[in-house]
Scaffold this motif. Structure first.
Motif: not given
Lengths: 135, 154
Positions: A23-24, A98, B14-15, B18-19, B22, B144, B146-147
């Motif tokens: 996900i992140m 985060n 989700g992605q 949360f990612a 933010n 994402a 930071n990819d």
């Protein structure tokens, strides 16, 4: 940057880290230790090493309050100043990923805990909200 | 101000929650989708995913264009989600102030070709992307924040 270490009986921690990174994206500061499996006989020593080599503060997240993984981490956390949280769920881990440097670590953890608890919802029982948001 | 326009067939999940939310510091999420705008079931599911810090607004693509052009969205740090490449094109053609589009997730279907990681396009969608590119919109393939990411040439 804070170091986050997930710890569990068996593979939960590794699975949690895998899902969180799906996900992140890849996270350099995220570690997962699956205790009581073949490779991790002395996991407290592994954790201590990670804490000592961490560039910033460390947050330990365990699977179960009252479980032996958490119990073994209590003393280590007290000794090293690492922050210990029990009862990991995905929402908690994502919130911890985060980071918010404007908050103290405890404040930031409290917010993450609040997110985590609020994420456990009996969805089928939710009633329809009356009005949608608008600009 | 518009912080991100993202093509994602899963819309709010989700992605994104949360990612991306933010990462761009969004305080308002706009789902611009004709079907969702009048489908209570889809809206209910999407409402569950709303991050606490964000308003969640549902509009059809046309209504979204109107809202953006009217200036009512200016005061928000806005994250816009569209379901398809076609909708992204309609949005950008209606709002020339949008200069970047994030790709995102575009579903694999019959007749699609993989043009990037998790991005599948039909010939019409490839046309849409070309048109966007030619009008100067930067298309970036990134799952994402930071990819590494990859700019889509024409």
């Amino acid at each position: 940057m804070k170091t986050i270490i997930l710890l569990s009986h068996g593979e939960l921690a590794k699975g949690m880290a895998d899902t969180a990174q799906m996900i992140m994206g890849k996270q350099k500061n995220l570690y997962a230790i699956s205790a009581y499996t073949e490779e991790n006989v002395n996991f407290p020593a592994m954790v201590k090493k990670l804490i000592q080599s961490s560039p910033g503060e460390t947050v330990l997240v365990t699977d179960l309050m009252g479980g032996s993984v958490n119990n073994q981490m209590i003393e280590l956390a007290a000794q090293t100043g690492a922050h210990l949280i029990s009862g990991m769920n995905l929402t908690l881990v994502l919130s911890l990923l985060n980071d918010d440097p404007s908050l103290s670590t405890s404040q930031w953890i409290e917010l993450a805990l609040s997110d985590a608890k609020n994420g456990i919802v009996y969805c089928s029982r939710l009633s329809q909200p009356v009005q949608d948001d608008d600009f | 101000m518009i912080k991100l326009v993202r093509v994602d067939y899963r819309l709010l999940h989700g992605q994104v929650v949360f990612a991306w939310t933010n990462f761009v510091g969004a305080d308002c999420i706009l789902i611009a989708c004709d079907e969702v705008a009048q489908n209570e079931n889809r809206k209910s599911a999407l409402r569950l995913a709303r991050p606490a810090s964000c308003k969640l607004v549902f509009k059809s693509v046309a209504q979204a264009v109107q809202a953006i052009n009217s200036g009512v969205t200016d005061k928000y740090k806005l994250l816009i989600l569209v379901e398809t490449i076609g909708d992204a094109r309609k949005l950008c053609e209606g709002c020339p102030s949008i200069r970047t589009v994030n790709l995102g997730l575009s579903k694999q279907r019959e007749g699609t070709r993989e043009i990037g990681k998790a991005v599948y396009a039909t010939p019409q969608e490839e046309e849409d992307l070309k048109a966007l590119s030619q009008s100067g919109v930067v298309l970036e393939i990134k799952q994402a924040p930071n990819d590494k990411g990859e700019k889509l040439g024409d």
